[in-house]
Design a protein around this motif. Sequence first.
Motif: not given
Length: 1358
Positions: A1257-1277, A1298-1302
Motif C-alpha cells: 500500500p502506497v499513500e499519495l498526498k496532494l496539496f494545493n498551495r493556491t486559491n485556484k481550482k485545478f484539474q490534475l492528471q494522474l498516470q501510473l506508468t 490513469e485518472q483525473f482529479i479536481n
Amino acid sequence: MAQTKKSVSEFIQDAFCPMVSVLCSYDAETICRKNNLTFAELIQPFCRLPSEVGYRDPSNNLIVLKNLRLEIKDFNSLPPQNTLAKKILNDSVSNALTNVTTNNEREIHSQQYQLHIKSAINIYQNFSIKFSSETLDTTPWFDAWRDSFLRISYGGDHEYLKNYLACVMVVSTSHLDPMDAFSKLVQQQSLQQQQSPAKLPKWFMPNIYKYFILLHDVTEGEESKAVSVFGDLKQQYGAGNCHLLQINSKRAGQTSSDINEAMNMPDPWRLYVKQSSSSNQKQLQTLSNKDSSLSDSLSNLTDLIDQELNLTSSISHPLGSFNTSISDLPATIDEGYDGSSTGNTSTVIHGACLTLSDHDRIHVFMHEFVTKGLLPWVETNLKTFNEQITSRRGIKKIFSMPKNFFGGGSTSASKSQPSTTSTNLSNDSMEVVFRRAADLAFLFQHYELAYTNYHAAKRDLSRDQAPTFYAGVLEMCCITNFMQESATSKTYPAQYMDDAIELYAVTCRLPIFATRCALVSTEMLKARESYDAAVQQFLKLSQEDSDLRGALFLEQAAHCFLNYRPSYIRKYAFYMVIAGHRFLKAGQRLHALRCYNDVLEIYGKPNWSLAFDHINFTLGKQSASLNQANDAIRSFNALFAPNNRIQNAQQQINFFKEYLTVFNQITNSETTLPELPVPLVENTTIKVLLAGHQKPQMGGHVSNCNDFDFDETRDVWSDLERTITAHDRRASGTRTQLNLFTNRTHNQQHPIAVANETIRIELYVRNTLQVPLLLSEVQILWKFSSNGWKRKTSVSAECPEEWKEYTNDTSTKQMDQPVECDILSDCVIFPNDTSKIELSLRTRRPGNLTILGICYRLNILVQNISDQTTWPYGIMGKTLFHVKGVRLNSNRRERLNTIYAVDNRLEIQVVPEAPLLHIEFSPMPAAMFCGEVQSCLVHLVNTNTIHSITRVRLITSQPNLITVSSLDDTSLLTYTNEAQSLWNHTLHQHSSVLTLVSHHHPLLANSTRTIRLWLHASNLAGEMNIDFLFLYESDVFQQPLRHRTVKHSSLFIITHSIGFHTQSESTGLGELTLPVQIDNQMTTPNSLTVNVQQLSCISKHWNIKNLSPKTPNGIRYGENLSLLFKCTHLENDNDSLQMKHIYLGNDETKYDQYVDISKNPMGDLFRHFISNLDYTHSAHRHKIIAPLPIPSVSLVLLWQIAIANQLGQYEIRHGLHMISPKIDIPQTEPETNDTIQYELIYSSVVEHKFTKVLNLPVELKLFNRTNKKFQLQLQLTRTSSDSDPVLSSCCLWSGMTEQFINLSAYEHLSLNLRACFFKPGFYSLGNISLAIVDKINSTTVPIKSNIHNYFVDIRTLV
C-alpha cells in the motif's frame, strides 16, 4: 552355326562324289616323286571339272553334270587307324579355332531381345552383351570336323556310294616292258576284287571301268618309245580308254634362281598333301594288314566312331556340381595330322618340275577320262540296270498274281530277328540292283532316276527284314528329293530321315551312318528354314557315347535357336553351357572357354546366379589350366560379386579354397599384384590426411586437426586464413592450406605434402561374403616419381634417378624405395560387415606421389580344424581406389549428363623437407561458467632439427573472447589500493591477429615456446566452439608452400552462472540512478555460492556511488542480489578515462584492495568488450590502429565461485561480466509547476514470503498551495523499456493507472495506491506522473515531487 561358303547342293555333291582308284607301277611313282607327290596327289587339284559335261540316261535324255568332282585315291590307301582317326577329328576342331575370320553381319529382333551379331552390342533384357567374333553364323571348327569325318569314313555293305567305280592304271615309258606292267596291274586289280572274303578297297560292281595312262617324263624319257608304246596300248585296250600324259617339262631347280622360280609357281597341292600326309605316313604300317577281311575293316570303322571321343563315363549335369578337377580332363592335342606341330610351316616345294603346260595336260587328261571313258561307261551300266529292273519287275509281277489270288503267308525271313551286321540280301537281289542303279544315278546327278529307284527299293524292303539297307534307302530318298530342284511339287519327306537316323543309331547300332545322316539332313533342314527339326536331330545324336560330337551338335542346336522367330536367347545360352561342358570332357578347353564366354553376360542377371557362378567357376579353372592368368582372375573375381546373395557360407568356402589354390599357381610368375574381389573398398569414405599422429609432450592436449573427424570444409577456416594473409604480400596468390581431403572437399588441386612427414589414409572396407575375411600385411599401394615438384630445366641430365618411377605394385619386395609404408599386421572383417582401416606412409624425397589403392594378403578364417591343416596359404593382391569429384550441375550439358569434377586427392605433390609446428594445449578447460575467465598454456614446438620458424600468428573465430600474455602472467587479478584512478593507456582498436612468434625472436629448430592463453566464456549458456588457426612461416618455405597452418577446434560447455542487469534512470540534471539486479541463474540445484567481489565503473563523465545497504555478497541457487547505485556528472577537463571501484565483498581486510581493471588480461577483455559494441570498426576490415569509441558508462562486475576439482580440492574460479547501460539525460528539465505539491508515503523496507505476489500500500498526498481550482492528471506508468515485470527495476501498479482529479483551493487530498512486486529486489516508485491540465491551451504542466527519489527494499522473509 555351320554355314559353308558353298550351297547345300554343292556340299552334298562333294560329300557323295564318284570314287576312282589309282594303281601305279613303281617307275610311275618314281617320276611323280620328282615333284614330291604321288600320282594320286598329283591329279587331286584337277579332279573338279571346270566345265559342264553330259551323258544320256536310259530314256535317251541328256543329263548335264555341273561342277562334277571326282575323288581319286591310291589303290593301297586304307582308312586311318582308330587312334589316328581320333586325333584327326580332334585336331580339326582345335586347329580351326585359330583361324576365325568372318565378315557376316546379322541382326535379330524380337519383343524382348535385340541382338546385333558382329562384334556388336546385344541387348538382352536391359543388359548389354558383347558377343565374340566366334558367335557368328559360321562355326569353322564344326565345318572342319564335318569335312574330316566325311573324308575318313567309308561306306557300308548296304550302299555303294563310297565304292570305287573305276581304276586308273599308270605305267611310265621308262619301264622296260610297259605293256607287261599294265597286264600285271590289271591282274592285281582283278585278284584283289575277286578274293573272298572281300577286302579293301571295295568296288562298285564286278566289271568296273579300267583306264590306262602311259606316263611320260619329258626331260628324261624317249618320245619315240612313248609314241610306240601308246599305239600298242590303244590297240589292246581301246583308244577311249588310254591316255598319254606328259609331265616334268623342266628339270628340278639346282640354283637359287631356279628354286625361287619354283617357289613362285602356284602350289595347288598344299591343302591336299596336308590332309593325306597322315594316311601316307601310316601306309607302310597298314601294308602288313592288307590280308584283313573287309568285315574286319568295317568293324574297325564302327569302332572308330565308338572311340571317336571315347569317354564312356556318365556326364553329370553341368549346373549340378562344381567339382571338376583339372587333372581329370584329357589334354588337348595340338599336333597336326602327321604328328608334327601345326605351327611348323613346311618348306617342301610341290610340282617343281611341272610347268603351266603340264598343268594344262593334266586338265586335258581329266576331261578326256571323264567324257571319253567314264561317262560312256556310266551310260552303258545305267541302261543295263534299267533293262534288269524292267525284266525282273515283269517276272515278279507274273509270279505275284497267283500268290495274291490264292493268298500267302509271311515268310520265315520276316519272322526272323534282323541282323545288324549284314543286309540279309544277295548281290543279285532286286533290292540290291535298285540300290546299285540308284547310287550310280545319284553320283552322276541324275536325281530323278535315283529317287525312283530308291523309292522302289523302299517299297520292296521291310524294316525288320533288312534294317540297315532300309535305313540307307530312306536316307537317300530324302537327299535325292532335296536335290531335285525342278520337282517342286514333291513334298520333302522329313520323316524318312528321322526314321533312318533312328534305325542307324538304335536298331543297327551304326552311329557313323546316323552321324552322316544328321550332318546332311540338318544342312537341308536349315536351308528350308526348318530349324526346329534340325534342333531335334542335333539333340538326338548328342548322347554320351561321343563327347566331341555331342559338344559340336549341342552348339549347332544352340545356334539354331538364334534363327527362331523370335530368337530363343535363353535356350541358346543353356545349350551353349551344355556344349561347353561336353567340350571340357572332350579335352577341348579353348572351345569350352569360348562357349562359356559367349553366354556369360546372358546369365549375368540376379535370377541366374547359380548358372553364372558355374560359368565363372569353370572359366576360372580352365583359364588357369591354360595359363591365361588375366581371364582366370576376372572369372574368379566375378564369383565374389557384391550382388550375389544366393551363395551360402560353405559354398563360398569351397569357392575360396579353389580360388586360393589356382591363384597361387598362376600368380607366381606375375610381376604385378593381382586385383582381388574382396573386400570392397567404399571409395566415398577415402580420406587423405597430411599429418601423422601427434603424442602430447607436455601432458596436455594436441591440436585435433590431425584427426580424420576434423572438419576442414567449413568456410570459417578459409576466412580466417585469408584474414591473416590479406595484407601479406609474400603470401599473395597462395591457396589456402588443407590437410584433410575427403569427398566433401574441393579436390581440383593436388594436395601438398612435405618430405619425411607422415601421410595417413583412412578408408572403410566391406565384406560381402558369408564368411569372415582375414587381411594381413595390409599397406598402401603407391606410385612415386621425382620429376614433378620442380621445373625440368633444373634437373640435371646426369641424374636419371630424377625421372625414375617407383611403385610397390610388385610381387617381390624392392629395396631402397623412396616411400616407407607402415604395415597393418592383421585385420578381421566379419560377414556382411564394414571395417575401418587406417594406414600411413612417408616419402623420403620430393616428387609426385600417387595413392593407387591397398595391397594385402587375403584369406578367410576357417572354423573347421580339418580344413585348417589343408587350407592354402593366402594370396597377395591389391584393391585399387576409384574416386570421383562432386557431381557438376552448373550448365545444361552437366545437368543432362552425369559429369563429375576432377578429384586429385590421391595425387599428392611432395615438396622438400620443411619445419613442422606442433601445438599443444595444457590444460584446456572443457566446461566453464558464463563469464568465467580461465587460462591455459599453449606450447609451440618446432619438431624440425634444421630449420627455424620465423613467425607464428594466431587468429580465432571469436577474438573478443581470447587474449594472450606471457608465461609469467599467472594471475588474472592485479590489485591496487586506489578506489578511483585513471586509465593510464589509450584504448585502441587492435587487430584480431595475434603474433605469437616474430622475426626478431624466431622459434629455433627443435625448440619449444610457451604462451599463456586467456579464455573468456560467453554470457550465453550452451555449447561454445572456438576455432584456432595458427599460421607459421619459415625462410625455407617456397611456392607452392609459402606458409603452413595448424588448426584446432575446441568445444566448451558453458553453464549458467549469474545474470547482470541494470537500467539507468535520470532523476534530474547531473544525476542517474542505476538499480542493479544480480541473479543466480544456475538451472540445477546445487550448493555453489556466487560471491560478488567488485563493481567498477569506467567512464569519462560519470562517477558512481553505492546507495545500497550492506548485505551479504553470496548468491545461492535461486537467489538474487539487488543493488542501487547513483551516478553523478563530473567535470573532466582533460577528457581522461576514469575508473571507480566499489568493493562488494564481506572480507573487511580487503576493503582497501581493489582489482585494477586496466591491467591485462582484464584490460584486453574490456577492450574486446567495447570494440564489440560497434562492429563498424572491425579489425578484420581495417588494419589501421584507431582509438575506440568509449561508452558513457561501463560497469564491470567481478565474481568468483569456489568449486571442488576431481581431487577434492577447492579452487577459485573468477568471472567477469561487463555491461554498458544506455544513458539518456535531457539537457534541460521540462517546465514544472510548484503550486501543487505531492509525496508518497510507504514502508521503505518490506520482508515478504514470495508464495504469492506482494501488494504494497502506497499513500499519495496532494496539496494545493493556491486559491485556484485545478484539474490534475494522474498516470501510473512504467519508465522501464522492459515489458517483463519480473525483470523490471520499477514496481508494477495495480488498479486504475490513469485518472483525473479536481483539487480545490488550499485543499489537502490523499489517494490510496497499490504497488505489486513479484520477487525480492531494490525497486523504484518513481514511475508516477502528475500534471496540471490546461484546458485553454490543451496542454499539461508536470508537477515536481517534494522528494526526488522513491525506493523500496523488498526482502525475502526467512
